[in-house]
Scaffold this motif. Sequence first.
Motif: not given
Length: 315
Positions: A219-237
């Motif tokens: 499909g029409d992808e926009v913006g850069p691909a992103q990734f995360e491997t740290d659960r604390a950063r993903f969820l937040g405080r």
Amino acid sequence: MGTRTSEPSNREVHLIAHPHQLVPATPRRFQSPHQPTVHTQLLSNGRHAVMMTVAGSGYSRWGELAVTRWREDPTCDDWGTYIFVRDADRGTVWSAGYQPSGVEPDSYEGTFFEDRVDIVRRDGTITTSVTVLVSPDADAEVRRVTVVNEGGDARNIDLTSYAELVLAPAASDTAHPAFSNLFVRTEFAVDIGAVLATRRRRSADEPSVWAAHLAVVEGDEVGPAQFETDRARFLGRGRDIRTPDAIFNGHSLSNTHGAVLDPIFSLRRCIRLAPGATAHVTFWTLVAASRREVLDAADRHRDSAAFDRVSTRAR
């Protein structure tokens, strides 16, 4: 007068040996994620197995090892591999299944087939469907999300995957999850766009295990691909999986990898949908005994035709 016997014909023996060819499988359909009892479906190729509930939760296992974290909790049912859906312009958030966001859809249908699980939901003018399969030829599972824009305005939709990594026996993870997390290391393979994870062996008797996670966009992808491997950063405080900071506040994923304290697999792709347009984003999770093997498997599955091949073979 003696008893007369006769031998069955070859055709009759063949039919008896394959009764599934005579009795077609009946899909189990559910019109709501809310059921009096938890209904599940198990998909497996004999080595890699995926269990899913009607709401979209469940686990992944590779032999005796848990690939993703899961706890038996029929009340919350909020453990599994998930796909978050976010309208980047309006800020609204929901899930490809009912879990983990818990947002009520306008319509919902979960269907358990012998070879796959399908979940279709409609939220306003956006319809999402996710198909879950286990490859019969490789130790891989796939979640293909199809997004349809039925409205009159163009929409920018973020699709973000999430799964807590274990790569160890489920019993040891249940007993000491924080200790188990310390042995998992993540990295990003730039050449194929996949996140990798492995468990550092504590003894020579422990099996080597590697996992990879990648996404393929049609499909029409926009913006850069992103990734995360740290659960604390993903969820937040102070947040949990129902309202993660990386989703509800629209923050970019940090592209963090290495020896994180609480490892996850998470990939984000943003697609632009014109009125009436359809796009597909396919998320793969693959497991192997070595880095080279898992990279080879990821490379074989990063084209758009891989899902069709696996779907045909699984059927």
